[in-house]
Design a protein around this motif. Structure first.
Motif, PDB file in Angstrom:
ATOM      1  N   THR A 635       0.834  -1.208   0.000  1.00 19.72           N
ATOM      2  CA  THR A 635       0.000   0.000   0.000  1.00 19.72           C
ATOM      3  C   THR A 635       0.867   1.256   0.000  1.00 19.72           C
ATOM      4  OG1 THR A 635      -0.184   0.093   2.432  1.00 19.72           O
ATOM      5  CG2 THR A 635      -1.855  -1.180   1.241  1.00 19.72           C
ATOM      6  N   TRP A 636       2.015   1.179   0.669  1.00 24.52           N
ATOM      7  CA  TRP A 636       2.899   2.346   0.699  1.00 24.52           C
ATOM      8  C   TRP A 636       3.493   2.635  -0.676  1.00 24.52           C
ATOM      9  CZ3 TRP A 636       5.624   0.307   5.743  1.00 24.52           C
ATOM     10  CH2 TRP A 636       4.776   0.536   6.830  1.00 24.52           C
ATOM     11  N   ALA A 637       3.590   1.607  -1.521  1.00 26.89           N
ATOM     12  CA  ALA A 637       4.042   1.830  -2.896  1.00 26.89           C
ATOM     13  C   ALA A 637       3.035   2.687  -3.649  1.00 26.89           C
ATOM     14  CB  ALA A 637       4.255   0.498  -3.612  1.00 26.89           C
ATOM     15  N   VAL A 638       1.746   2.477  -3.388  1.00 26.24           N
ATOM     16  CA  VAL A 638       0.708   3.319  -3.997  1.00 26.24           C
ATOM     17  C   VAL A 638       0.916   4.770  -3.579  1.00 26.24           C
ATOM     18  CG1 VAL A 638      -1.771   3.721  -4.189  1.00 26.24           C
ATOM     19  CG2 VAL A 638      -0.900   1.374  -3.967  1.00 26.24           C
ATOM     20  N   TRP A 639       1.153   4.990  -2.315  1.00 25.40           N
ATOM     21  CA  TRP A 639       1.399   6.326  -1.770  1.00 25.40           C
ATOM     22  C   TRP A 639       2.601   6.979  -2.462  1.00 25.40           C
ATOM     23  CZ3 TRP A 639       2.296   6.930   4.284  1.00 25.40           C
ATOM     24  CH2 TRP A 639       2.441   8.273   4.609  1.00 25.40           C
ATOM     25  N   ALA A 640       3.685   6.243  -2.561  1.00 22.69           N
ATOM     26  CA  ALA A 640       4.908   6.808  -3.153  1.00 22.69           C
ATOM     27  C   ALA A 640       4.716   7.135  -4.628  1.00 22.69           C
ATOM     28  CB  ALA A 640       6.074   5.842  -2.966  1.00 22.69           C
ATOM     29  N   PHE A 641       4.090   6.256  -5.384  1.00 24.67           N
ATOM     30  CA  PHE A 641       3.859   6.528  -6.803  1.00 24.67           C
ATOM     31  C   PHE A 641       2.929   7.728  -6.985  1.00 24.67           C
ATOM     32  CE2 PHE A 641       5.075   1.969  -7.764  1.00 24.67           C
ATOM     33  CZ  PHE A 641       6.185   2.303  -8.538  1.00 24.67           C
ATOM     34  N   ALA A 642       1.957   7.889  -6.080  1.00 24.86           N
ATOM     35  CA  ALA A 642       1.081   9.065  -6.156  1.00 24.86           C
ATOM     36  C   ALA A 642       1.884  10.341  -5.951  1.00 24.86           C
ATOM     37  CB  ALA A 642      -0.035   8.953  -5.118  1.00 24.86           C
ATOM     38  N   LEU A 643       2.788  10.335  -4.986  1.00 27.06           N
ATOM     39  CA  LEU A 643       3.631  11.506  -4.753  1.00 27.06           C
ATOM     40  C   LEU A 643       4.518  11.813  -5.957  1.00 27.06           C
ATOM     41  CD1 LEU A 643       4.704  10.863  -1.050  1.00 27.06           C
ATOM     42  CD2 LEU A 643       3.278  12.739  -1.864  1.00 27.06           C
ATOM     43  N   HIS A 704      -7.411   1.596   2.597  1.00 29.00           N
ATOM     44  CA  HIS A 704      -8.391   2.681   2.673  1.00 29.00           C
ATOM     45  C   HIS A 704      -7.710   4.040   2.633  1.00 29.00           C
ATOM     46  CE1 HIS A 704     -10.616   5.696   5.088  1.00 29.00           C
ATOM     47  NE2 HIS A 704     -11.663   5.249   4.427  1.00 29.00           N
ATOM     48  N   ARG A 705      -6.655   4.182   3.396  1.00 26.32           N
ATOM     49  CA  ARG A 705      -6.020   5.498   3.547  1.00 26.32           C
ATOM     50  C   ARG A 705      -5.325   5.948   2.259  1.00 26.32           C
ATOM     51  NH1 ARG A 705      -5.643   8.619   7.813  1.00 26.32           N
ATOM     52  NH2 ARG A 705      -3.929  10.093   8.109  1.00 26.32           N
ATOM     53  N   VAL A 706      -4.650   5.042   1.573  1.00 24.57           N
ATOM     54  CA  VAL A 706      -3.997   5.476   0.332  1.00 24.57           C
ATOM     55  C   VAL A 706      -5.035   5.828  -0.731  1.00 24.57           C
ATOM     56  CG1 VAL A 706      -1.869   4.220   0.792  1.00 24.57           C
ATOM     57  CG2 VAL A 706      -3.658   3.119  -0.595  1.00 24.57           C
ATOM     58  N   ALA A 707      -6.207   5.188  -0.680  1.00 12.93           N
ATOM     59  CA  ALA A 707      -7.260   5.518  -1.644  1.00 12.93           C
ATOM     60  C   ALA A 707      -7.796   6.921  -1.405  1.00 12.93           C
ATOM     61  CB  ALA A 707      -8.386   4.493  -1.565  1.00 12.93           C
ATOM     62  N   THR A 708      -8.131   7.235  -0.145  1.00  6.88           N
ATOM     63  CA  THR A 708      -8.743   8.541   0.144  1.00  6.88           C
ATOM     64  C   THR A 708      -7.726   9.675   0.130  1.00  6.88           C
ATOM     65  OG1 THR A 708      -8.525   8.152   2.526  1.00  6.88           O
ATOM     66  CG2 THR A 708     -10.620   7.537   1.483  1.00  6.88           C
ATOM     67  N   HIS A 709      -6.557   9.435   0.735  1.00  7.88           N
ATOM     68  CA  HIS A 709      -5.604  10.521   0.942  1.00  7.88           C
ATOM     69  C   HIS A 709      -4.668  10.752  -0.229  1.00  7.88           C
ATOM     70  CE1 HIS A 709      -7.120  10.372   4.965  1.00  7.88           C
ATOM     71  NE2 HIS A 709      -6.211  11.180   5.467  1.00  7.88           N
ATOM     72  N   TRP A 710      -4.370   9.678  -0.993  1.00  9.17           N
ATOM     73  CA  TRP A 710      -3.318   9.835  -1.994  1.00  9.17           C
ATOM     74  C   TRP A 710      -3.767   9.571  -3.419  1.00  9.17           C
ATOM     75  CZ3 TRP A 710       0.177  12.688   0.003  1.00  9.17           C
ATOM     76  CH2 TRP A 710       0.348  12.660   1.383  1.00  9.17           C
ATOM     77  N   ILE A 711      -4.786   8.749  -3.642  1.00  6.16           N
ATOM     78  CA  ILE A 711      -5.365   8.647  -4.985  1.00  6.16           C
ATOM     79  C   ILE A 711      -6.403   9.751  -5.155  1.00  6.16           C
ATOM     80  CG2 ILE A 711      -6.669   7.207  -6.585  1.00  6.16           C
ATOM     81  CD1 ILE A 711      -5.423   4.756  -5.290  1.00  6.16           C
TER      82      ILE A 711
END
Length: 788
Positions: A635-643, A704-711
């Protein structure tokens, strides 16, 4: 409309239920149902077990984990008393040929619908929202053109206390069952804790269990052998060959519980029966009153509606509507439900039985409450703070009954407290939490701010001469438990994590007037940044750690495990390095780690055990952290790619771990497509993509958090709502609704220019703004966002 339909089932159109149409699923597909005190697991076959408090220390009914057989449960047999034919309300244990069978796993309940020999049965299993009791609410209907005489017979085994009760020949000596008023009551004269003088095996279990039925009983038994028969089994017990049970209820057998009732059904007629199971705390609750009050059809129907209302009132305080049905289903309902019911409240799953809380684990999980009921997050945070020592270190985990647990030598545990505190304040503006006074586990008290400061100060004492944090027994990855046991090995991931933590926490230090400590932390920030970039850059990515002897891990110098995911993603998340190194690191992630089903934790997998690294190398190659997709980190990979604004990689990383999308290769996935799995097998495994360790995993909250906060990019930030979506360019937009207290915000994002990111305009209640303030006025507010 059926969503994500596979050969085994589908989501209903609103995403709130998953309907299983074929009981021969690749693995048990379960529901973990809890009210925060009393919990049950219900598998799709009708198997499962019950507990109160936690599944390890206060088990009510027996189940031994067997993912192949799924053959322990609380079963209900249905028998035609004229023909002698029998089957079960769930598919198990009889596994009869059926006319129809489906199971509905819902939010807080499971429903079994079964039709055999023209008898339709529907059994709802659920737990009261506010009482230590579970229901098996059964409707039986006669679809034949003749009158049918049936009996319904329950069967399960007791544990009553500590599990596993491996020495059953010993444990069975202490059960004391009695029968009265259509109810079996059971005491156990053996508790798991010593008496007031420290004498073991000299206390009773501190509850009384009961099993009750709403109709007059035809017969009953409390003896396993009487029901099963010597050398019999649950599929074909001797009880189904006898007209009645033996009414045996004494202390001289192996304790089970079975109630039998009889009904007659005219053609087209249906009747309702309620069975309950519960456990009453001695001296605080009356088992007689509980059984009498709740074992009632009308009450059961009321309790079921209370369950449905409770969960919808809770989960629907935040809702999203996007073009991605999988994201909607998981974000609106199932990820939140899994994190709360399974992870925080039940603290258990089919794959793992837990007797307590992990310090870092449920602290992270508590973030799920930020958008729903922040006071529950605060309660969880304060509970964890109580398990910190005055020196600043913490219990790695602790038992939730009577306490106790290992004092951690894990280097990251203690730092999750200040990390979650600052995230909590950022979202809630509840600065008062810093002044809450909480005891230390070894005596004395301190404010939450002091607890956080002690954790950071303790971490500062664990630095190498090169200015990098020491890994100790392990960091986030418990399996690296031999890397730094001499306190010489370094953790690069921990350096990234500390860098982000300190940046975010320094403003709170300054708010508290602790300028001297804030200045010290700013100095540490510089040291961390300089040291990471000087010693940890390996040319195309960051190394993961160094061992006590100085050898690098996660380096091009290694034959196996030469790149680790967390060292790259957290370099981006923390902003500890420059843009060029971030880009190279994430390109390396795409090259080596990002696969069809999410990002691998490391590559290549270890094929030989290494006693100088730890048990991560002892997993079979490609499983869990050893070259598999460990969903928490993925899930943290999703966060990093979003950034990084790398939308293609971000969305691939997300969809690979979003369970509904695995419906399309479900026989390869095996696991439930409605909750996150802890891991899935990597490419080196012959079962590439196989999911495992579902329900009891910290990945649900993070998904849940990467979906709401970062996507979707909607993040509360100290009284403002930052809006920064990173979405597929072909999306027309999306809608996000969330309550802040009693104030509702509706964010409508439009994407007329078909871009993936970049906010062109924000209109708040009709006025253009640069930032959206979060108000507490009890009104509804609309935010219109245009991308471009």
């Amino acid at each position: 409309m059926k969503l994500f339909e596979s050969k085994y089932g589908y989501f209903t159109s609103d995403g709130k239920e998953y309907v299983i149409t074929n009981p021969r699923t690749p693995r048990p597909w379960v529901n973990v149902i809890s009210n925060g005190d009393y919990s049950i697991i219900a598998s799709h076959t009708g198997s499962g077990y019950s507990w109160r408090g936690n599944a390890g220390q206060n088990r009510i009914t027996r189940l031994y984990q067997d993912l192949i057989k799924d053959n322990w449960g609380k079963y209900v047999y249905i028998r035609d008393t004229e023909s002698g034919k029998f089957w079960s309300a769930g598919w198990k244990p009889v596994m009869a040929e059926y006319q129809s069978y489906e199971v509905v796993h819902g939010i807080g309940y499971t429903v079994y619908r079964h039709k055999v020999d023209d008898i339709y049965s529907e059994m709802k299993v659920f737990v009261s929202i506010d009482a230590p009791i579970e229901f098996m609410y059964i409707i039986v209907r006669n679809d034949a053109n003749k009158t049918r005489k049936l009996d319904l017979t329950t069967y399960f085994e007791w544990v009553l206390g500590n599990f596993p009760d491996e020495h059953r020949e010993f444990h069975k000596l202490f059960f004391d069952p009695t029968f009265k008023n259509n109810t079996i009551f059971v005491k156990k004269y053996l508790g798991q804790f010593p008496d007031e003088k420290g004498r073991w095996n000299n206390t009773s279990w501190d509850h009384i269990a009961f099993h009750s039925v709403s109709l007059a009983t035809k017969s009953y038994t409390c003896d396993k052998e009487s029901f099963i028969g010597m050398y019999g089994d649950e599929r074909n017990p001797i009880a189904m060959k006898l007209e009645k049970l033996d009414n045996k209820c004494d202390r001289f057998g192996d304790a089970c519980s079975s109630l039998q009732v009889e009904i007659t059904l005219n053609p087209g007629e249906e009747k309702k029966v309620v069975f309950t199971i519960g456990a009453a705390k001695i001296g605080e609750e009356d088992p007689n009153l509980l059984a009498e009050k709740y074992t009632n059809v009308e009450i059961a129907e009321q309790e079921f509606e209370k369950v449905r209302k409770f969960w919808m009132d809770l989960l629907e305080r935040e809702l999203v509507e996007t073009p991605d049905d999988g994201l909607n289903i998981m974000t609106n309902y199932w990820a939140k439900y899994q994190a709360i019911s399974g992870r925080i409240w039940a603290k258990s799953g089919y794959y793992q039985v837990s007797a307590g809380y992990g310090f870092r684990d449920q602290l992270q999980d508590s973030q799920i409450f930020f958008s729903l009921r922040p006071e529950l997050a605060k309660k969880q945070i304060l509970l964890h703070a109580e398990h910190q020592f005055q020196e600043g270190d913490v219990l790695h985990w602790w038992f939730t009954i009577r306490g106790g647990g290992p004092r951690t030598h894990c280097s990251d545990d203690l730092l999750w407290l200040p990390f979650i505190i600052q995230e909590y304040i950022k979202e809630t503006m509840d600065y008062s939490i810093l002044d809450e006074v909480v005891p230390y586990v070894d005596g004395g008290k301190g404010t939450i701010y002091e607890h956080c400061k002690k954790a950071i100060e303790k971490a500062f004492k664990r630095f190498s001469p090169r200015g990098l944090p020491l890994i100790g027994e392990n960091d986030w990855n418990d399996g690296m438990n031999a890397v730094g046991t001499d306190w010489k090995g370094e953790s690069i991931w921990l350096a990234h994590f500390m860098y982000l933590l300190l940046k975010e926490f320094i403003p709170l230090m300054e708010l508290k007037g602790d300028s001297k400590f804030a200045a010290k932390c700013k100095d540490v920030l510089e040291v961390l940044r300089d040291s990471v970039n000087k010693y940890a850059w390996d040319g195309e990515w960051f190394i993961r750690a160094t061992k006590d002897d100085g050898e690098k891990l996660g380096s091009k110098e290694n034959e196996e495990g030469f790149i680790f995911l967390n060292a790259q993603t957290w370099a981006v998340i923390s902003d500890i390095t420059d843009e060029e190194r971030k880009r190279k690191a994430m390109e390396s992630v795409k090259k080596y780690l990002l696969k069809d089903f999410g990002a691998l934790l490391l590559y290549p997998a270890y094929t030989k055990p290494r006693s100088d690294i730890g048990y991560i190398t002892r997993y079979a190659p490609g499983l869990r952290e050893n070259g598999g997709v460990y969903t928490h980190a993925a899930t943290w990979a999703v966060w990093a790619f979003a950034l990084m604004r790398d939308v293609e990689a971000m969305y691939k990383a997300y969809k690979g771990i979003c369970p509904p999308y695995r419906s399309f290769d479900i026989d390869n996935y095996w696991a439930e497509p409605y909750v996150t799995c802890g891991n899935s097998d990597g490419p080196i495994s012959p079962h590439y993509g196989r999911g495992g360790w579902t329900w009891y995993t910290g990945s649900a909250q993070w998904l849940h958090r990467v979906a709401t906060h970062w996507i979707l990019g909607i993040r509360p930030n100290y009284g403002y709502l930052d809006i920064d979506p990173v979405i597929p360019a072909d999306w027309d937009g999306f809608t996000y609704k969330r309550f802040f207290g009693d104030t509702l915000y509706t964010v409508v994002v439009k994407n007329p220019n078909k871009v993936s990111n970049g906010v062109k305009e924000i209109v708040f209640d009709g006025q253009k703004v640069q930032r959206v303030p979060i108000l507490s006025d009890g009104r509804s507010h609309t935010v219109e966002v245009t991308l471009g």
